[in-house]
Motif scaffolding. Sequence first.
Motif, PDB file in Angstrom:
ATOM      1  N   SER A  43      -7.671  -9.452  11.993  1.00 57.59           N
ATOM      2  CA  SER A  43      -7.592  -8.693  10.742  1.00 57.59           C
ATOM      3  C   SER A  43      -7.524  -9.635   9.553  1.00 57.59           C
ATOM      4  CB  SER A  43      -6.367  -7.772  10.746  1.00 57.59           C
ATOM      5  OG  SER A  43      -5.168  -8.518  10.784  1.00 57.59           O
ATOM      6  N   ARG A  44      -7.946  -9.125   8.395  1.00 59.02           N
ATOM      7  CA  ARG A  44      -7.817  -9.836   7.128  1.00 59.02           C
ATOM      8  C   ARG A  44      -7.298  -8.857   6.095  1.00 59.02           C
ATOM      9  NH1 ARG A  44     -13.013 -12.138   4.731  1.00 59.02           N
ATOM     10  NH2 ARG A  44     -12.173 -11.504   2.731  1.00 59.02           N
ATOM     11  N   THR A  45      -6.459  -9.352   5.206  1.00 56.94           N
ATOM     12  CA  THR A  45      -5.861  -8.532   4.161  1.00 56.94           C
ATOM     13  C   THR A  45      -6.127  -9.210   2.825  1.00 56.94           C
ATOM     14  OG1 THR A  45      -4.113  -7.884   5.704  1.00 56.94           O
ATOM     15  CG2 THR A  45      -3.757  -7.404   3.369  1.00 56.94           C
ATOM     16  N   GLU A  46      -6.735  -8.465   1.901  1.00 54.89           N
ATOM     17  CA  GLU A  46      -7.159  -9.032   0.623  1.00 54.89           C
ATOM     18  C   GLU A  46      -6.039  -9.001  -0.411  1.00 54.89           C
ATOM     19  OE1 GLU A  46      -9.949 -10.388   0.371  1.00 54.89           O
ATOM     20  OE2 GLU A  46     -11.426  -9.414   1.666  1.00 54.89           O
ATOM     21  N   GLY A  47      -5.897 -10.103  -1.163  1.00 57.01           N
ATOM     22  CA  GLY A  47      -5.067 -10.110  -2.355  1.00 57.01           C
ATOM     23  C   GLY A  47      -5.889  -9.647  -3.544  1.00 57.01           C
ATOM     24  N   ASP A  48      -5.295  -9.731  -4.742  1.00 55.93           N
ATOM     25  CA  ASP A  48      -5.993  -9.199  -5.917  1.00 55.93           C
ATOM     26  C   ASP A  48      -6.688 -10.275  -6.751  1.00 55.93           C
ATOM     27  OD1 ASP A  48      -3.832 -10.477  -7.050  1.00 55.93           O
ATOM     28  OD2 ASP A  48      -2.960  -8.679  -7.950  1.00 55.93           O
ATOM     29  N   PHE A  49      -6.675 -11.546  -6.279  1.00 58.22           N
ATOM     30  CA  PHE A  49      -7.403 -12.578  -7.018  1.00 58.22           C
ATOM     31  C   PHE A  49      -8.893 -12.279  -6.909  1.00 58.22           C
ATOM     32  CE2 PHE A  49      -9.232 -16.853  -7.658  1.00 58.22           C
ATOM     33  CZ  PHE A  49      -8.627 -17.152  -8.882  1.00 58.22           C
ATOM     34  N   PRO A  50      -9.629 -12.324  -8.031  1.00 53.71           N
ATOM     35  CA  PRO A  50     -11.022 -11.857  -8.008  1.00 53.71           C
ATOM     36  C   PRO A  50     -11.973 -12.673  -7.150  1.00 53.71           C
ATOM     37  CG  PRO A  50     -10.463 -12.827 -10.136  1.00 53.71           C
ATOM     38  CD  PRO A  50      -9.181 -12.663  -9.397  1.00 53.71           C
ATOM     39  N   ILE A  51     -11.705 -13.962  -6.932  1.00 50.47           N
ATOM     40  CA  ILE A  51     -12.567 -14.772  -6.066  1.00 50.47           C
ATOM     41  C   ILE A  51     -11.960 -14.766  -4.674  1.00 50.47           C
ATOM     42  CG2 ILE A  51     -13.603 -17.035  -5.673  1.00 50.47           C
ATOM     43  CD1 ILE A  51     -13.323 -17.589  -8.637  1.00 50.47           C
ATOM     44  N   ARG A  52     -12.670 -14.146  -3.724  1.00 50.00           N
ATOM     45  CA  ARG A  52     -12.115 -13.947  -2.394  1.00 50.00           C
ATOM     46  C   ARG A  52     -12.887 -14.721  -1.338  1.00 50.00           C
ATOM     47  NH1 ARG A  52     -11.161  -7.372  -2.623  1.00 50.00           N
ATOM     48  NH2 ARG A  52      -9.655  -7.414  -4.351  1.00 50.00           N
TER      49      ARG A  52
END
Length: 286
Positions: free
Chosen positions: A137-146
């Motif tokens: 699994s991967r969980t995204e943060g809110d930094f725009p460059i992912r």
Amino acid sequence: MTAPSKALTTAVADGLPAERADTAGAQTLRRGLAVLRLLTRVGPGGLRMNEIGRRLGLNKSTAIRLTRTLVDEGFVLHDPHSGAYRLGPEAFAVGLAAEPSYALQRLAAPLMRALALESGDTVFFTVLHGTESICLSRTEGDFPIRNQLVKAGDRWPLGVGAGSCAMLAALSDAAIADILGRNAAERLARYPDCTDAAIRELVAQTRAQGYCVNPGLVLASSWAIGVPVYDRDGRPVASISLAAIESRLGPARRAALGNRLRVASQELQALQRGEHEPGEDAPAAV
């Protein structure tokens, strides 16, 4: 006596020797599994037939035969409106049957969300599987460059990537030598910067500081930090890692995030023992 598979029976009927027939059957099975693995990685939208063939390097007739067989057996569904193929109910049933083996991932989910929220970066949960690591699994943060390099379902040679190398570092020196020898060809072909020397240096650093920092060995602009997760018997079975662009992982932030990941790993191991709830007494990430 076990009945021969349909693929094996067909191959023998076509005049192939028994040994070659068995090889042909195994090849068909591997190709069918490759179709399922591909559809797992692309998500619910699925893929059209020509894209399945292109991505797997299959000719059109082989792609059609394999995929339609999977449709007949319920492992794949075909959407007549879009023309796309996606995972079907039998694949879901297999996933449900295997799900109890991934209890650790369920326990990790709230920790992953907390880490992504605190850091703003992308967080991964990866498991050790033989000489490979598999991202669950991967969980995204809110930094725009992912980070788009690693997706759920991706498999990597053990030692390639921060989380994968963190698990490798937790093994014995003998096991490390064996694994590096067994996946050397794949690393050379796909990840030329992940040499034995480079990985051994990361292993030494990981053991010294308690977390692995991968300085863009897989992709120059993408750095990552990872820590191992141990089972109840003290064996490394998984990792938690965080990836970001190089400019976000200066020395001070690397140290802070490395220690935060270590706390998260300890929390997860405590949750396995039923000791406390996720997030309890955890320092904030930066």
